[in-house]
Scaffold this active site. Structure first.
Site, PDB file in Angstrom:
ATOM      1  N   ARG A 154      38.733  11.405 -29.295  1.00 53.58           N
ATOM      2  CA  ARG A 154      38.813  10.168 -30.079  1.00 53.58           C
ATOM      3  C   ARG A 154      39.253  10.453 -31.513  1.00 53.58           C
ATOM      4  O   ARG A 154      40.049   9.734 -32.085  1.00 53.58           O
ATOM      5  CB  ARG A 154      37.461   9.461 -30.065  1.00 53.58           C
ATOM      6  CG  ARG A 154      37.655   7.990 -30.171  1.00 53.58           C
ATOM      7  CD  ARG A 154      36.487   7.194 -29.744  1.00 53.58           C
ATOM      8  NE  ARG A 154      35.422   8.007 -29.172  1.00 53.58           N
ATOM      9  CZ  ARG A 154      34.197   7.574 -29.060  1.00 53.58           C
ATOM     10  NH1 ARG A 154      33.879   6.386 -29.465  1.00 53.58           N
ATOM     11  NH2 ARG A 154      33.263   8.320 -28.523  1.00 53.58           N
TER      12      ARG A 154
ATOM     13  N   LYS B  87      29.561  19.393 -14.043  1.00 53.31           N
ATOM     14  CA  LYS B  87      28.361  18.810 -13.483  1.00 53.31           C
ATOM     15  C   LYS B  87      27.711  17.900 -14.524  1.00 53.31           C
ATOM     16  O   LYS B  87      28.039  18.057 -15.691  1.00 53.31           O
ATOM     17  CB  LYS B  87      27.396  19.881 -12.985  1.00 53.31           C
ATOM     18  CG  LYS B  87      26.726  20.700 -14.095  1.00 53.31           C
ATOM     19  CD  LYS B  87      25.764  21.667 -13.510  1.00 53.31           C
ATOM     20  CE  LYS B  87      24.358  21.130 -13.467  1.00 53.31           C
ATOM     21  NZ  LYS B  87      23.617  21.274 -14.733  1.00 53.31           N
TER      22      LYS B  87
ATOM     23  N   ASP C 243      30.859  24.609 -10.744  1.00 53.41           N
ATOM     24  CA  ASP C 243      29.470  25.053 -10.834  1.00 53.41           C
ATOM     25  C   ASP C 243      29.566  26.395 -11.533  1.00 53.41           C
ATOM     26  O   ASP C 243      30.027  27.371 -10.940  1.00 53.41           O
ATOM     27  CB  ASP C 243      28.866  25.212  -9.438  1.00 53.41           C
ATOM     28  CG  ASP C 243      27.400  25.601  -9.524  1.00 53.41           C
ATOM     29  OD1 ASP C 243      27.068  26.509 -10.305  1.00 53.41           O
ATOM     30  OD2 ASP C 243      26.589  24.989  -8.817  1.00 53.41           O
ATOM     31  N   HIS C 244      29.158  26.443 -12.798  1.00 49.55           N
ATOM     32  CA  HIS C 244      29.477  27.651 -13.566  1.00 49.55           C
ATOM     33  C   HIS C 244      28.771  28.899 -13.030  1.00 49.55           C
ATOM     34  O   HIS C 244      29.164  30.006 -13.343  1.00 49.55           O
ATOM     35  CB  HIS C 244      29.228  27.448 -15.064  1.00 49.55           C
ATOM     36  CG  HIS C 244      27.785  27.584 -15.470  1.00 49.55           C
ATOM     37  ND1 HIS C 244      26.881  26.573 -15.329  1.00 49.55           N
ATOM     38  CD2 HIS C 244      27.096  28.628 -15.983  1.00 49.55           C
ATOM     39  CE1 HIS C 244      25.694  26.991 -15.763  1.00 49.55           C
ATOM     40  NE2 HIS C 244      25.798  28.225 -16.164  1.00 49.55           N
TER      41      HIS C 244
ATOM     42  N   LYS D  69      30.048  33.476 -12.360  1.00 47.46           N
ATOM     43  CA  LYS D  69      29.364  34.710 -12.765  1.00 47.46           C
ATOM     44  C   LYS D  69      29.746  35.846 -11.815  1.00 47.46           C
ATOM     45  O   LYS D  69      29.717  35.688 -10.596  1.00 47.46           O
ATOM     46  CB  LYS D  69      27.835  34.514 -12.735  1.00 47.46           C
ATOM     47  CG  LYS D  69      27.335  33.501 -13.772  1.00 47.46           C
ATOM     48  CD  LYS D  69      25.822  33.375 -13.711  1.00 47.46           C
ATOM     49  CE  LYS D  69      25.314  32.189 -14.509  1.00 47.46           C
ATOM     50  NZ  LYS D  69      25.308  32.358 -15.952  1.00 47.46           N
TER      51      LYS D  69
ATOM     52  N   GLU E 266      14.254  30.396 -17.138  1.00 45.00           N
ATOM     53  CA  GLU E 266      14.930  30.246 -18.430  1.00 45.00           C
ATOM     54  C   GLU E 266      13.910  30.344 -19.550  1.00 45.00           C
ATOM     55  O   GLU E 266      12.815  29.769 -19.459  1.00 45.00           O
ATOM     56  CB  GLU E 266      15.603  28.882 -18.506  1.00 45.00           C
ATOM     57  CG  GLU E 266      16.718  28.722 -17.514  1.00 45.00           C
ATOM     58  CD  GLU E 266      17.599  27.557 -17.898  1.00 45.00           C
ATOM     59  OE1 GLU E 266      18.566  27.780 -18.634  1.00 45.00           O
ATOM     60  OE2 GLU E 266      17.274  26.432 -17.500  1.00 45.00           O
TER      61      GLU E 266
ATOM     62  N   HIS F   5      23.249  24.986  -8.833  1.00 42.65           N
ATOM     63  CA  HIS F   5      23.162  26.439  -9.031  1.00 42.65           C
ATOM     64  C   HIS F   5      22.291  27.144  -7.975  1.00 42.65           C
ATOM     65  O   HIS F   5      22.722  28.115  -7.361  1.00 42.65           O
ATOM     66  CB  HIS F   5      22.602  26.750 -10.419  1.00 42.65           C
ATOM     67  CG  HIS F   5      23.315  26.059 -11.536  1.00 42.65           C
ATOM     68  ND1 HIS F   5      24.660  25.764 -11.494  1.00 42.65           N
ATOM     69  CD2 HIS F   5      22.887  25.593 -12.733  1.00 42.65           C
ATOM     70  CE1 HIS F   5      25.008  25.154 -12.613  1.00 42.65           C
ATOM     71  NE2 HIS F   5      23.956  25.030 -13.380  1.00 42.65           N
TER      72      HIS F   5
ATOM     73  N   LYS G 121      12.100  25.821 -17.432  1.00 50.65           N
ATOM     74  CA  LYS G 121      12.411  26.101 -18.837  1.00 50.65           C
ATOM     75  C   LYS G 121      11.138  26.541 -19.561  1.00 50.65           C
ATOM     76  O   LYS G 121      10.033  26.280 -19.098  1.00 50.65           O
ATOM     77  CB  LYS G 121      12.989  24.858 -19.509  1.00 50.65           C
ATOM     78  CG  LYS G 121      14.342  24.458 -18.935  1.00 50.65           C
ATOM     79  CD  LYS G 121      15.208  23.763 -19.973  1.00 50.65           C
ATOM     80  CE  LYS G 121      16.498  23.241 -19.371  1.00 50.65           C
ATOM     81  NZ  LYS G 121      17.490  24.296 -19.116  1.00 50.65           N
TER      82      LYS G 121
HETATM   83  C1  BG6 Z   1      23.230  24.285 -16.827  1.00 51.36           C
HETATM   84  C2  BG6 Z   1      22.016  23.418 -16.998  1.00 51.36           C
HETATM   85  O1  BG6 Z   1      24.008  23.819 -15.769  1.00 51.36           O
HETATM   86  O2  BG6 Z   1      22.813  25.613 -16.556  1.00 51.36           O
HETATM   87  C3  BG6 Z   1      21.132  23.955 -18.117  1.00 51.36           C
HETATM   88  O3  BG6 Z   1      22.413  22.095 -17.310  1.00 51.36           O
HETATM   89  C4  BG6 Z   1      20.806  25.403 -17.872  1.00 51.36           C
HETATM   90  O4  BG6 Z   1      19.951  23.184 -18.252  1.00 51.36           O
HETATM   91  C5  BG6 Z   1      22.060  26.201 -17.585  1.00 51.36           C
HETATM   92  O5  BG6 Z   1      20.155  25.902 -19.032  1.00 51.36           O
HETATM   93  C6  BG6 Z   1      21.720  27.613 -17.163  1.00 51.36           C
HETATM   94  O6  BG6 Z   1      22.874  28.382 -17.119  1.00 51.36           O
HETATM   95  P1  BG6 Z   1      22.857  29.927 -17.405  1.00 51.36           P
HETATM   96  O7  BG6 Z   1      24.269  30.357 -17.191  1.00 51.36           O
HETATM   97  O8  BG6 Z   1      22.371  30.113 -18.824  1.00 51.36           O
HETATM   98  O9  BG6 Z   1      21.907  30.532 -16.425  1.00 51.36           O
END
Ligand code: BG6
Length: 504
Positions: free
Chosen positions: A55, A161, A190-191, A195, A229, A253, A354
């Site tokens: 924007r 996501k 899906d990140h 990895k 986490e 994940h 968390k």
């Molecule tokens: C994200 C979540 O997809 O993955 C977060 O929305 C989470 O809440 C994160 O902290 C964790 O990713 P990573 O790569 O730090 O394990």
């Protein structure tokens, strides 16, 4: 680009990446550093461009921000010549994501990019936007003729996501996307699949002959998947309080990790061959019945607490943009059964949360105990069963524990480990986790992306839990202190089965 000889992989074909939400956090923290790393590795073509769509985006300011942030978030060293190469390929479009006029402008810009940079009409659209735009952007692109593939030109859409917030919304999103795109154009990210250690799971299983014969119910007692986490909700309360740990982590994940561990060998490494096998696992997971949810799914929320290093953490309910009486869970533990020939009777225990004492992601495969105890001085219940641990992060590696003779005249057995650490064998390549994902998408390899039907199948498993949890407000929240390993009920879940969570 430079250093191609270091990389046996060829650069991707010519294309432009259009980033919707270019002024956002993800663009600066992940996408630009990942593109920089790809450029440095010689994996971007000369005919390449980045088009930022946002924007507000002052040209000078935009470039300066990208450079500064790339510098800040790079895992390797910053090289000015690489940055200059990228910077000369940056374009921008200023507009509102809902404004049809902005897409007309985008079309004009892309025509100019094709002409100046030779990108050939191949466009990768990266939606780094709030989910409410996931179906709107492709629809707008389609209106101006930017979504259709023709005459060898490709158009691909990367969707961040969360892909829906339950089964119904995921179905609607799929339906809306498929009105203007073909499934082969949709890349649901899906990140975790970006990895290295996650990608290594299939290599470990299928590039080695010795593990597969014992990878089944005859030898495996149970599997534990833990994604702990250390971070708290931070400033993400606005999103998180409507999502919660289950939606945020599990159908994406954790299920990807589960599928990679549990799936059958695919017939090839083609995207659909792999995704077919993953899909079979999601469909084989026995959905928890509503009346079993409270026994087999545990939820938790952190209260005030102290981390092992002394850092004080405020309760989730006091975080920014979180309701003071929030019933959102920040911790989940589940017991799932995969009802297929290989895994019948083997529980898969999943946990994530968390504000736990440390950041650890690992998958532990615990094998059955020996059938007969030969060693008198070591009663069988003192012998630790073999455990194979795939350490995903941060201390990447794989270890196998087994019993060994403790030296001395009396026969005693102690637990020891065979341990592989990635860092001892391989140089760390600078990576944000997005490099492979972007590169694969440019090449049209969807192996590491979720397919629509699988996303729905994953939601089908968690939906009954979401339903029961939303109907029954938890009365004991907060039920774990920040800096502890989660609620007591999670330990109880294991205790009921005569098992225990691993100490991480
Ligand atoms: C994200 C979540 O997809 O993955 C977060 O929305 C989470 O809440 C994160 O902290 C964790 O990713 P990573 O790569 O730090 O394990």
């Amino acid at each position: 680009m430079k250093d191609r000889q270091e990389n046996s992989a060829a650069p991707a074909g010519r294309c432009a990446i259009v980033i919707f939400g270019a002024a956002g956090d993800l663009t600066r923290r992940k996408l630009i550093p990942a593109l920089y790393n790809l450029a440095e590795g010689g994996l971007l073509p000369d005919e390449f461009a980045i088009v930022g769509f946002a924007r507000r985006l002052d040209d000078e300011e935009f470039r300066r921000q990208l450079r500064d942030e790339a510098r800040r978030h790079l895992t390797g060293e910053f090289r000015q010549e690489i940055w200059d190469w990228l910077d000369s390929r940056v374009y921008r479009v200023i507009g509102d994501l809902s404004d049809p006029e902005a897409y007309v402008q985008l079309k004009e810009t892309l025509a100019k990019v094709d002409e100046e940079r030779g990108t050939g009409g191949n466009y990768l659209y990266y939606m780094s936007t709030p989910p409410s735009f996931f179906s709107e952007i492709p629809r707008q692109l389609n209106q101006v003729g930017l979504a259709r593939e023709a005459e060898g030109r490709w158009r691909r859409v990367v969707i961040e996501k969360p892909f829906g917030r339950d089964l119904d919304s995921a179905r609607s999103l799929n339906r809306e996307l498929l009105e203007v795109l073909d499934e082969s154009q949709i890349y649901r990210i899906d990140h975790y699949l970006g990895k290295e250690t996650v990608q290594n799971i299939l290599v470990f299983r299928f590039a080695n002959a010795i593990f597969e014969p014992i990878w089944n119910r005859r030898y495996v007692d149970h599997v534990q998947i833990s994604v702990a986490e250390r971070v708290d909700v931070g400033t993400r309360g606005g999103y998180y309080d409507h999502a919660g740990a289950l939606r945020d982590m599990v159908p994406n994940h954790l299920f990807q990790l589960l599928a990679l561990i549990a799936m059958e060998p695919p017939v090839s490494f083609e995207a659909d061959a792999v995704r077919n096998e993953k899909g079979k696992i999601f469909r084989a997971i026995n959905p928890i019945e509503p009346d079993e949810v409270l026994d087999e799914a545990v939820r938790g929320q952190y209260g005030d607490g102290t981390m092992p290093d002394g850092e004080r953490v405020m309760a989730y309910r006091s975080a920014e943009r979180v309701a003071p009486d929030s019933a959102t869970e920040t911790y989940v533990a589940l017991k799932l059964m995969v009802d297929n020939w290989r895994w019948a009777g083997v529980p898969f225990y999943l946990r994530t949360g968390k504000s736990l004492p440390k950041r650890v992601t690992e998958i532990a495969i615990q094998f059955k105990s020996v059938p007969l105890m030969l060693f008198e001085k070591t009663p069988i219940d003192e012998l630790e069963p073999n455990v194979l641990v795939l350490r995903i992060q941060p201390d990447e590696g794989i270890s196998l524990s087994f019993g060994a003779k403790v030296p001395g005249p009396v026969m005693r057995i102690g637990g020891v480990d065979m341990d592989f650490c990635n860092a001892n064998y391989f140089d760390a390549t600078p990576a944000t986790g997005y490099e492979t994902l972007l590169y694969d998408c440019m090449k049209g390899d969807a192996n590491l992306f979720q397919r629509g039907d699988n996303a729905e199948a994953a939601w089908s498993v968690v939906n009954p839990i979401l339903d029961v949890w939303s109907a029954l407000t938890p009365r004991d929240f907060p039920n774990y202190t920040a800096g502890s390993w989660g609620p007591e009920a999670a330990d109880e879940l294991m205790r009921c089965d005569g098992r225990a969570w691993r100490k991480l």
